[in-house]
Motif scaffolding. Structure first.
Motif, PDB file in Angstrom:
ATOM      1  N   UNK A 146     -65.275 -36.329  -0.854  1.00 50.70           N
ATOM      2  CA  UNK A 146     -64.204 -37.322  -0.946  1.00 50.70           C
ATOM      3  C   UNK A 146     -63.590 -37.606   0.425  1.00 50.70           C
ATOM      4  N   UNK A 147     -63.535 -36.567   1.248  1.00 51.18           N
ATOM      5  CA  UNK A 147     -63.038 -36.738   2.605  1.00 51.18           C
ATOM      6  C   UNK A 147     -63.963 -37.661   3.399  1.00 51.18           C
ATOM      7  N   UNK A 148     -65.271 -37.442   3.284  1.00 55.29           N
ATOM      8  CA  UNK A 148     -66.244 -38.308   3.958  1.00 55.29           C
ATOM      9  C   UNK A 148     -66.126 -39.744   3.452  1.00 55.29           C
ATOM     10  N   UNK A 149     -65.944 -39.874   2.151  1.00 52.51           N
ATOM     11  CA  UNK A 149     -65.772 -41.198   1.549  1.00 52.51           C
ATOM     12  C   UNK A 149     -64.532 -41.893   2.124  1.00 52.51           C
ATOM     13  N   UNK A 150     -63.455 -41.142   2.277  1.00 53.88           N
ATOM     14  CA  UNK A 150     -62.220 -41.719   2.804  1.00 53.88           C
ATOM     15  C   UNK A 150     -62.399 -42.219   4.234  1.00 53.88           C
ATOM     16  N   UNK A 151     -63.129 -41.469   5.054  1.00 56.47           N
ATOM     17  CA  UNK A 151     -63.385 -41.923   6.418  1.00 56.47           C
ATOM     18  C   UNK A 151     -64.033 -43.306   6.411  1.00 56.47           C
ATOM     19  N   UNK A 152     -64.980 -43.489   5.493  1.00 56.86           N
ATOM     20  CA  UNK A 152     -65.705 -44.765   5.409  1.00 56.86           C
ATOM     21  C   UNK A 152     -64.801 -45.878   4.893  1.00 56.86           C
ATOM     22  N   UNK A 153     -64.100 -45.615   3.791  1.00 56.93           N
ATOM     23  CA  UNK A 153     -63.289 -46.683   3.183  1.00 56.93           C
ATOM     24  C   UNK A 153     -62.090 -47.057   4.050  1.00 56.93           C
ATOM     25  N   UNK A 154     -61.491 -46.077   4.747  1.00 59.32           N
ATOM     26  CA  UNK A 154     -60.377 -46.386   5.652  1.00 59.32           C
ATOM     27  C   UNK A 154     -60.870 -47.275   6.793  1.00 59.32           C
ATOM     28  N   UNK A 155     -62.010 -46.922   7.372  1.00 61.19           N
ATOM     29  CA  UNK A 155     -62.560 -47.725   8.460  1.00 61.19           C
ATOM     30  C   UNK A 155     -62.805 -49.167   8.008  1.00 61.19           C
ATOM     31  N   UNK A 156     -63.445 -49.326   6.847  1.00 60.96           N
ATOM     32  CA  UNK A 156     -63.791 -50.671   6.372  1.00 60.96           C
ATOM     33  C   UNK A 156     -62.595 -51.443   5.818  1.00 60.96           C
ATOM     34  N   UNK A 157     -61.511 -50.742   5.559  1.00 58.01           N
ATOM     35  CA  UNK A 157     -60.282 -51.417   5.144  1.00 58.01           C
ATOM     36  C   UNK A 157     -59.752 -52.299   6.277  1.00 58.01           C
ATOM     37  N   UNK A 158     -59.972 -51.857   7.528  1.00 59.93           N
ATOM     38  CA  UNK A 158     -59.438 -52.573   8.686  1.00 59.93           C
ATOM     39  C   UNK A 158     -60.512 -53.332   9.475  1.00 59.93           C
ATOM     40  N   UNK A 159     -61.760 -52.886   9.397  1.00 56.41           N
ATOM     41  CA  UNK A 159     -62.834 -53.509  10.174  1.00 56.41           C
ATOM     42  C   UNK A 159     -63.174 -54.897   9.639  1.00 56.41           C
ATOM     43  N   UNK A 160     -63.502 -55.803  10.550  1.00 59.25           N
ATOM     44  CA  UNK A 160     -64.035 -57.095  10.145  1.00 59.25           C
ATOM     45  C   UNK A 160     -63.021 -58.121   9.692  1.00 59.25           C
ATOM     46  N   UNK A 161     -61.730 -57.846   9.836  1.00 56.27           N
ATOM     47  CA  UNK A 161     -60.737 -58.872   9.492  1.00 56.27           C
ATOM     48  C   UNK A 161     -60.844 -60.041  10.465  1.00 56.27           C
ATOM     49  N   UNK A 162     -61.230 -59.694  11.684  1.00 54.06           N
ATOM     50  CA  UNK A 162     -61.508 -60.689  12.708  1.00 54.06           C
ATOM     51  C   UNK A 162     -62.826 -60.289  13.376  1.00 54.06           C
ATOM     52  N   UNK A 163     -63.631 -61.244  13.744  1.00 55.61           N
ATOM     53  CA  UNK A 163     -64.848 -60.918  14.483  1.00 55.61           C
ATOM     54  C   UNK A 163     -65.879 -60.185  13.651  1.00 55.61           C
ATOM     55  N   UNK A 164     -66.463 -59.128  14.218  1.00 56.59           N
ATOM     56  CA  UNK A 164     -67.563 -58.423  13.581  1.00 56.59           C
ATOM     57  C   UNK A 164     -67.128 -57.730  12.293  1.00 56.59           C
ATOM     58  N   UNK A 165     -68.044 -57.758  11.327  1.00 55.28           N
ATOM     59  CA  UNK A 165     -67.714 -57.217  10.004  1.00 55.28           C
ATOM     60  C   UNK A 165     -67.674 -55.695   9.980  1.00 55.28           C
ATOM     61  N   UNK A 166     -68.418 -55.036  10.859  1.00 54.00           N
ATOM     62  CA  UNK A 166     -68.564 -53.579  10.775  1.00 54.00           C
ATOM     63  C   UNK A 166     -68.037 -52.853  12.001  1.00 54.00           C
ATOM     64  N   UNK A 167     -67.013 -53.430  12.639  1.00 54.19           N
ATOM     65  CA  UNK A 167     -66.379 -52.761  13.770  1.00 54.19           C
ATOM     66  C   UNK A 167     -64.928 -53.198  13.888  1.00 54.19           C
TER      67      UNK A 167
END
Length: 239
Positions: A146-167
């Motif tokens: 679940x901790x590993x999952x959170x790292x991923x979902x937190x990152x993607x919550x903010x990534x890609x709002x502007x510019x690149x989708x996965x950074x």
């Protein structure tokens, strides 16, 4: 079923860990505050899971092969089963044990978590492309997963709002840190802190922070907190 990071454990070690993480973030001004963000709880979990298994035999602050196997059987059982190799733990132990002392310390342990998280995040990116950015609903059975999952979902919550989708660009990184690591950010007392962190993290110089670069920040903070936690355990006689 919504995906969630587990609430902090209630044992003495977890409570001490939570206080020490705030001790670190607040520069020793408010060590008893409750951990507010999901990312900070994730960092706490990394430390408490490691120390749950470390030191049962031998060195107090590292895992021998037996302890590593117990940790992986309990916390990464799906991964371990997928290897279909009786010698999987031996190989992982050899890969992680960079200094050859037959023990895995916290820094070496988080290298395993980072490697698995990066692999999972790459699969997550593929899923998002195929599912038109619908969030997967995989059940993650253990606290570490679940901790590993959170790292991923937190990152993607903010990534890609502007510019690149996965950074993350600088604006997105600042928003993430303001919401998820606000205590640490405030403790820096430097208006240019995000600029400096962005420069340190952006190893390839593309002006973006990808997932692998993001977890480098989490790992660095977690290692610093774990070092304080070791000092605390030594003072409390918990070896």
């Amino acid at each position: 079923m919504p995906l969630q990071i587990p609430e902090s454990c209630t044992d003495n070690r977890s409570s001490s860990c939570s206080r020490l993480i705030h001790f670190f973030f607040y520069k020793r001004t408010s060590p008893t505050l409750k951990m507010p963000s999901e990312l900070e709880r994730c960092m706490e979990s990394l430390i408490t899971i490691f120390h749950k298994y470390a030191g049962k035999e031998g060195c107090a602050n590292s895992l021998n092969k037996k302890e590593l196997k117990e940790l992986m059987t309990s916390e990464l059982s799906n991964f371990l089963k997928s290897q279909k190799n009786p010698a999987a733990v031996d190989k992982i132990m050899k890969d992680l044990d960079q200094n050859g002392d037959q023990e895995v310390d916290f820094e070496e342990f988080v290298a395993l978590v980072v490697g698995l998280s990066i692999t999972c995040e790459q699969l997550y990116q593929v899923h998002l492309q195929k599912q038109s950015k619908k969030c997967p609903t995989l059940k993650m059975p253990s606290e570490l997963e679940r901790c590993m999952e959170s790292l991923i979902t937190i990152f993607h919550k903010y990534a890609g709002k502007e510019g690149r989708a996965n950074s993350l660009n600088k604006k997105e990184l600042k928003e993430l840190m303001t919401n998820e690591l606000s205590n640490f950010l405030k403790s820096q007392k430097n208006p240019a802190a995000v600029d400096k962190i962005m420069k340190d993290l952006d190893q390839n110089g593309d002006g973006e922070v990808d997932f692998e670069e993001f977890v480098a920040l989490v790992v660095g903070l977690s290692i610093s907190c774990e070092q304080l936690y070791q000092v605390h355990l030594q003072k409390q006689g918990k070896k």
